[in-house]
Design an enzyme around this catalytic site. Structure first.
Site, PDB file in Angstrom:
ATOM      1  N   SER A 105     -54.565 -48.922   4.072  1.00  0.00           N
ATOM      2  CA  SER A 105     -55.788 -48.509   3.395  1.00  0.00           C
ATOM      3  C   SER A 105     -56.829 -49.626   3.453  1.00  0.00           C
ATOM      4  O   SER A 105     -57.179 -50.089   4.529  1.00  0.00           O
ATOM      5  CB  SER A 105     -55.465 -48.071   1.963  1.00  0.00           C
ATOM      6  OG  SER A 105     -56.515 -47.319   1.402  1.00  0.00           O
ATOM      7  N   ASP A 114     -53.378 -37.234   5.731  1.00  0.00           N
ATOM      8  CA  ASP A 114     -54.066 -38.209   4.876  1.00  0.00           C
ATOM      9  C   ASP A 114     -55.500 -37.744   4.665  1.00  0.00           C
ATOM     10  O   ASP A 114     -56.351 -37.879   5.545  1.00  0.00           O
ATOM     11  CB  ASP A 114     -54.044 -39.593   5.538  1.00  0.00           C
ATOM     12  CG  ASP A 114     -54.530 -40.703   4.608  1.00  0.00           C
ATOM     13  OD1 ASP A 114     -55.130 -40.382   3.559  1.00  0.00           O
ATOM     14  OD2 ASP A 114     -54.300 -41.885   4.935  1.00  0.00           O
ATOM     15  N   HIS A 159     -51.084 -40.582   2.719  1.00  0.00           N
ATOM     16  CA  HIS A 159     -51.553 -41.970   2.699  1.00  0.00           C
ATOM     17  C   HIS A 159     -50.367 -42.888   2.375  1.00  0.00           C
ATOM     18  O   HIS A 159     -50.258 -43.416   1.266  1.00  0.00           O
ATOM     19  CB  HIS A 159     -52.644 -42.066   1.633  1.00  0.00           C
ATOM     20  CG  HIS A 159     -53.510 -43.278   1.726  1.00  0.00           C
ATOM     21  ND1 HIS A 159     -54.317 -43.561   2.805  1.00  0.00           N
ATOM     22  CD2 HIS A 159     -53.707 -44.291   0.842  1.00  0.00           C
ATOM     23  CE1 HIS A 159     -54.977 -44.676   2.579  1.00  0.00           C
ATOM     24  NE2 HIS A 159     -54.612 -45.149   1.401  1.00  0.00           N
TER      25      HIS A 159
END
Length: 761
Positions: A349, A469, A499
């Protein structure tokens, strides 16, 4: 379990024998195969003085235990080898399997028995994963096969866990960055937490650039969240223009201060287990949060090249090009004399995003990035096609909200007292610059777009991304991967989770593949390892991965949408509007049940459909007002087995990342019955129907043509499956919640769906 073995490096018989002997397996090329087999097996049980005992608890055939077989005149056959190898790897006869050869086929067992090449078979067996998720050799080393002597030991081109994790060096340094982001007249200092083994040689580093790592301010974050309810405002027609990003670091000079040892240590910092894995194998671990975080100075600039420069300065220090101090007093400098200058970055991320940004600087010393679920353009994270678009699961978040979350200097009361007033001024400027009112691309977002700098990347690149995601959406990795120079070593793992990390999944040897790659790039091991370009998780089969050559097919298949005119109302009754606003998950559930305002088109596939790339809706429509949002989702519709979004725990603490160090759970995406699966989706401001940088009027009640690219994916559907197209206006998870009374009318006969495929032309 099914094997997808990427990390094993085929080797010569001479090398295999030498590596086996170096580990204490007293095998010789001149030995009879069965003799070598017995020597190998007895060494596996090095904890036992009486190795007859564990051998007697294994079986070689349905009639003979292993000890009896080794003492007999029975020949070593494929059937015996396979049955014993499965047990060595943790599979239990009559529990995990009954028919050995059927099970071998089912799990894709990677070793093909050859009595004339048995030593090569045994070499590969050591490098093969057990049911528990660790290779056999790693399991043996974790039990003490080799001492923790703080020296490098390799097997099959990969480093083994021989560095002492019970006696690590933990130190803090403050790197001077060529920045003054808080405008206080001093160059910003960047806090670096270092964990490293006591090695006698220079070692490489794993660096995680994590703005979260020094703490997060959830209270400030929650107060800053933006209200999603409001009206979509029509925009004046224009062409958006931006200038090239022009970040210039400040000048610095080599320090003449005296050199000292570390003056600050720490006992614990939350770690990333992939880093832990490499720490036990002789790689330092660095955790850096960058400007505007607790222990550092500066302002949280959130995603721009000033923030990236604060991480780049650390790589410069590791290579002797920047200064680090022992404390904020700046009275002593400290050298990274333990470092060989080579760095791999890790993390998911925001962390992976900083890896991409760092790579686009072309900084010397950055050898590899392992970027998971990484952002390549911050506009595409918080906006989409001219609309404010919240990341999946976080309605109301924007970049200034993220700034509040990560500006952890305000968690230190003294820093808050001295700097908060100025911080609020800078934050206010940031809130204005991101232009939440229009949702347009502008210079602020262009300065946080790494794609124009992709040609500056020169390190090896590894990306992982979930095709489910909807936080960091697949377009992020699609765009950066396809923008990379062809001359680069570039690799992409695409899975069907959301994610999430994937290094501890049972079905793929990701950790070991990274070990082989990093040993090659950072420790000078000429191991011949080659990682495929794209490794894609097959959505039609459990625990199956395939090698592909491209993300984005060159062929197109046109699919008709129907013959009718359909009407999509935007307006909801007050009760439903409030209910959906309070719980966007209720909206999603009812959307997929056909209960929301929507048009649904079901397409029964008459042949297989291998989707690869960005599906595109070519639509003819009109709006009853001079504005409009169009949202779309494609579903694989109908009950069948599909992957879940989140990996499930198969076994707790089964993975040892060293020698009894940093254990973690073995996981895998579940494969189970479900009523549908989102294949892809997207949202569009109809004023941007010709492109992101072009704003056009929407004439009331007049037909217009639009081109609407959905998020890219790779997803295979079979003949007889149903592809469902769902079209609607407001998306309560992502877009502004505009409840005004307008409607869209679609002419399906003049509309179609264009699907990119990986078929040959």
């Amino acid at each position: 379990m099914r094997y997808n073995q990427l990390s094993y490096i085929p080797t010569s018989l001479e090398t295999a024998v030498a590596e086996l002997q170096a580990l204490g397996f007293a095998v010789q090329q001149e030995q009879a195969p069965k003799e070598s087999f017995a020597i190998f097996l007895r060494k596996l049980f090095f904890h036992f003085q009486d190795t007859d005992y564990p051998l007697s608890h294994m079986i070689a055939t349905k009639e003979l235990d292993l000890l009896s077989f080794l003492a007999s005149d029975e020949a070593l056959t494929k059937e015996v080898f396979d049955l014993v190898a499965l047990q060595v790897l943790g599979f239990i006869p009559a529990v995990d399997f009954t028919d050995t050869q059927d099970f071998i086929q089912k799990i894709g067992f990677p070793i093909v028995f050859d009595s004339q090449q048995l030593l090569l078979n045994l070499h590969q067996l050591l490098a093969t994963r057990q049911k528990s998720g660790v290779t056999l050799i790693d399991s043996l080393v974790s039990q003490g096969l080799l001492p923790m002597d703080n020296c490098y030991h390799y097997f099959n081109g990969k480093a083994l866990a021989t560095f002492d994790t019970t006696s690590l060096i933990r130190e803090v340094v403050y790197v001077e960055a060529p920045l003054d982001t808080d405008q206080d007249g001093q160059l910003d200092l960047i806090k670096v937490n270092i964990i490293r083994p006591k090695a006698s040689t220079a070692i490489p580093s794993m660096m995680t650039a994590s703005p979260y790592h020094q703490g997060i301010n959830e209270t400030a974050n929650d107060k800053k969240l933006h209200r999603m309810e409001g009206e979509l405002s029509p925009k004046a027609p224009r062409r958006i223009t931006v200038e090239p990003t022009d970040f210039q670091p400040l000048a610095t000079k080599p320090s003449r201060l005296p050199v000292n040892e570390c003056q600050e240590t720490f006992s614990h910092i939350s770690s990333y287990t992939l880093n832990d894995y490499f720490l036990a194998r002789g790689f330092a671990n660095l955790y850096v949060s960058g400007v505007g975080t607790a222990g550092s100075t500066g302002f949280m600039t959130s995603g721009d090249y000033a923030q990236i420069e604060s991480f780049k300065a650390v790589i410069d220090w590791l290579n002797g090009r920047a200064t680090a101090y022992t404390s904020h007093k700046r009275d002593y400098q400290i050298k990274a004399d333990w470092s060989n200058g080579l760095v791999a970055t890790t993390g998911k991320s925001y962390l992976g995003t900083m890896s991409t940004g760092l790579a686009t600087t072309g900084v010397d010393g950055l050898a590899v990035i392992i970027a998971e679920a990484a952002i390549s353009s911050w506009y595409d994270y918080y906006r989409e096609n001219g609309l404010v678009c919240s990341p999946g699961g976080y309605p109301g978040e924007d970049l200034d909200v993220l700034t509040e979350l990560t500006y952890s200097r305000n968690l230190l009361p003294g820093d808050y007292l001295r700097h908060n007033d100025h911080y609020q001024e800078l934050l206010s400027q940031q809130s204005q610059a991101l232009d939440r009112q229009s949702g347009d691309y502008n210079q602020f977002w262009h300065d946080r777009n790494y794609l124009p700098q992709a040609d500056r990347i020169k390190c090896e690149v590894v990306y992982t991304h979930g095709l489910q995601d909807w936080n960091v959406k697949p377009r992020q990795v699609y765009n950066i991967f396809n923008a990379l120079p062809d001359s680069l070593g570039k690799h992409l793992f695409l899975h069907h989770g959301e994610h999430v990390y994937m290094h501890n999944w049972q079905s793929i040897d990701f950790r070991e593949a990274m070990n082989a790659l990093l040993c090659q790039k950072m420790l000078g091991q000429n191991n011949g390892f080659t990682l495929p370009t794209i490794i894609w998780q097959d959505n039609q089969k459990e625990q199956t991965w395939k090698e592909l050559t491209a993300f984005g097919g060159h062929s197109k298949r046109q699919i008709a949408l129907g013959e009718d005119h359909v009407l999509i109302d935007n307006h909801y009754g007050e009760e439903d509007f409030k209910r959906y606003g309070k719980d966007f998950r209720a909206f999603k559930a009812e959307l997929f049940e056909g209960k929301a305002n929507q048009a649904v088109i079901d397409i029964l596939l008459e042949e297989d459909l291998p989707i690869n790339g960005q599906a595109c809706l070519k639509l003819k429509l009109k709006s009853s007002e001079n504005k409009g949002i169009l949202s779309a989702q494609l579903l694989d519709y109908g009950k069948k087995k599909r992957f879940g979004d989140l990996p499930a725990i198969l076994e707790l603490d089964s993975i040892d990342n060293g020698q009894q160090f940093a254990r973690e759970a073995l996981k895998e995406l579940p494969f189970k019955d479900s009523p549908y699966r989102v294949v892809t989706k997207g949202v569009l401001n109809l004023q941007h129907r010709s492109g992101l940088l072009t704003i056009e009027d929407i004439p009331n009640d007049q037909w217009i043509s639009i081109t609407f690219h959905l998020q890219p994916t790779i997803y295979h559907m079979a003949k007889g499956d149903t592809l469902r197209v769902v079209l609607y206006t407001t998306d309560f998870e992502h877009t502004i919640r505009d409840n005004s009374n307008y409607a869209l009318t679609l002419d399906l006969e003049q509309s179609y769906l264009l699907i990119p495929t990986d078929e040959e032309e």
